[in-house]
Design a protein around this motif. Sequence first.
Motif, PDB file in Angstrom:
ATOM      1  N   LYS A   1      39.734  42.805  39.568  1.00  0.00           N
ATOM      2  CA  LYS A   1      40.938  42.805  40.708  1.00  0.00           C
ATOM      3  C   LYS A   1      40.889  41.570  42.042  1.00  0.00           C
ATOM      4  N   VAL A   2      39.388  41.503  42.328  1.00  0.00           N
ATOM      5  CA  VAL A   2      38.667  40.782  43.106  1.00  0.00           C
ATOM      6  C   VAL A   2      38.819  39.547  42.826  1.00  0.00           C
ATOM      7  N   ASN A   3      38.349  39.235  41.434  1.00  0.00           N
ATOM      8  CA  ASN A   3      38.484  37.769  41.092  1.00  0.00           C
ATOM      9  C   ASN A   3      40.091  36.848  40.677  1.00  0.00           C
TER      10      ASN A   3
ATOM     11  N   ILE B   1      43.879  31.184  46.312  1.00  0.00           N
ATOM     12  CA  ILE B   1      43.549  29.472  46.311  1.00  0.00           C
ATOM     13  C   ILE B   1      45.278  28.849  46.248  1.00  0.00           C
ATOM     14  N   LEU B   2      45.790  29.765  45.125  1.00  0.00           N
ATOM     15  CA  LEU B   2      46.816  29.139  44.665  1.00  0.00           C
ATOM     16  C   LEU B   2      47.925  29.104  45.907  1.00  0.00           C
TER      17      LEU B   2
ATOM     18  N   HIS C   1      33.211  49.347  38.071  1.00  0.00           N
ATOM     19  CA  HIS C   1      32.808  47.855  39.191  1.00  0.00           C
ATOM     20  C   HIS C   1      33.552  46.114  37.281  1.00  0.00           C
ATOM     21  N   PHE C   2      33.521  46.840  36.542  1.00  0.00           N
ATOM     22  CA  PHE C   2      34.399  45.522  36.374  1.00  0.00           C
ATOM     23  C   PHE C   2      35.723  45.098  36.165  1.00  0.00           C
ATOM     24  N   HIS C   3      36.435  46.062  36.880  1.00  0.00           N
ATOM     25  CA  HIS C   3      37.647  45.887  37.366  1.00  0.00           C
ATOM     26  C   HIS C   3      37.877  45.709  37.683  1.00  0.00           C
TER      27      HIS C   3
END
Length: 213
Positions: free
Chosen positions: A27-29, A36-37, A21-23
């Motif tokens: 990845k989502v972030n 956004i970029l 879940h952390f990884h």
Amino acid sequence: MECHRLQDVNNISGGSGSEYHFHHREKVNMMRKYFILALITLTVITNNVSAQTESSKQSSMMKMTMDHSHLPIAAPSNAPKPALSLSLTKDAMSGYNLHLQLARYQLMPPPEGVVSMSELMSATRNKETGFIEGHAHLYINGIKIQRVYGLDVHLPATHFKQGVNTVSVTLNNHGHMYWTVDEKKVVSTLYIDNTLPQLIKHQFDSFPVENTG
């Protein structure tokens, strides 16, 4: 013993799930940041293209507004009728030498101290002679090359192609409008062929200079 093993397995399974879940969140972030970029970059590019397009439109409109060489202006009916003829010879070094033969026309640069273009748009006449006044425009193969303020102009060879070419001169007022007499443009055109011994093939003068000598 079995209980301890089961507990160890559960701990291992729980740890792997947390790491997954952390990884996944990372990845989502990261994908959000890239999105956004990319959105910001696309917005900047779109704004730049729009600005360049608008600037190009304004520049084209300004050129169209300022270029009066395609507009006619009638010579006053009581003014002496101007006449124009051309002659052309090969230059000893390169290119050609053009000579303007004029009659009843005051060839001169625009007057000094003019504040706005509108002041130059009228039909002006020389106070001493009564001739209409202005300058001339030179065209080679239909392309405007320059203004002409004198009777003799050197034409570089780079303006000419191999074979048939045209050299035209119009008389223009100080606002660059071309003079007309009896609703006809005052123009002289030479048709030349630089591959033949006789340079000039044909000549057209709407109001030719009459040689009385």
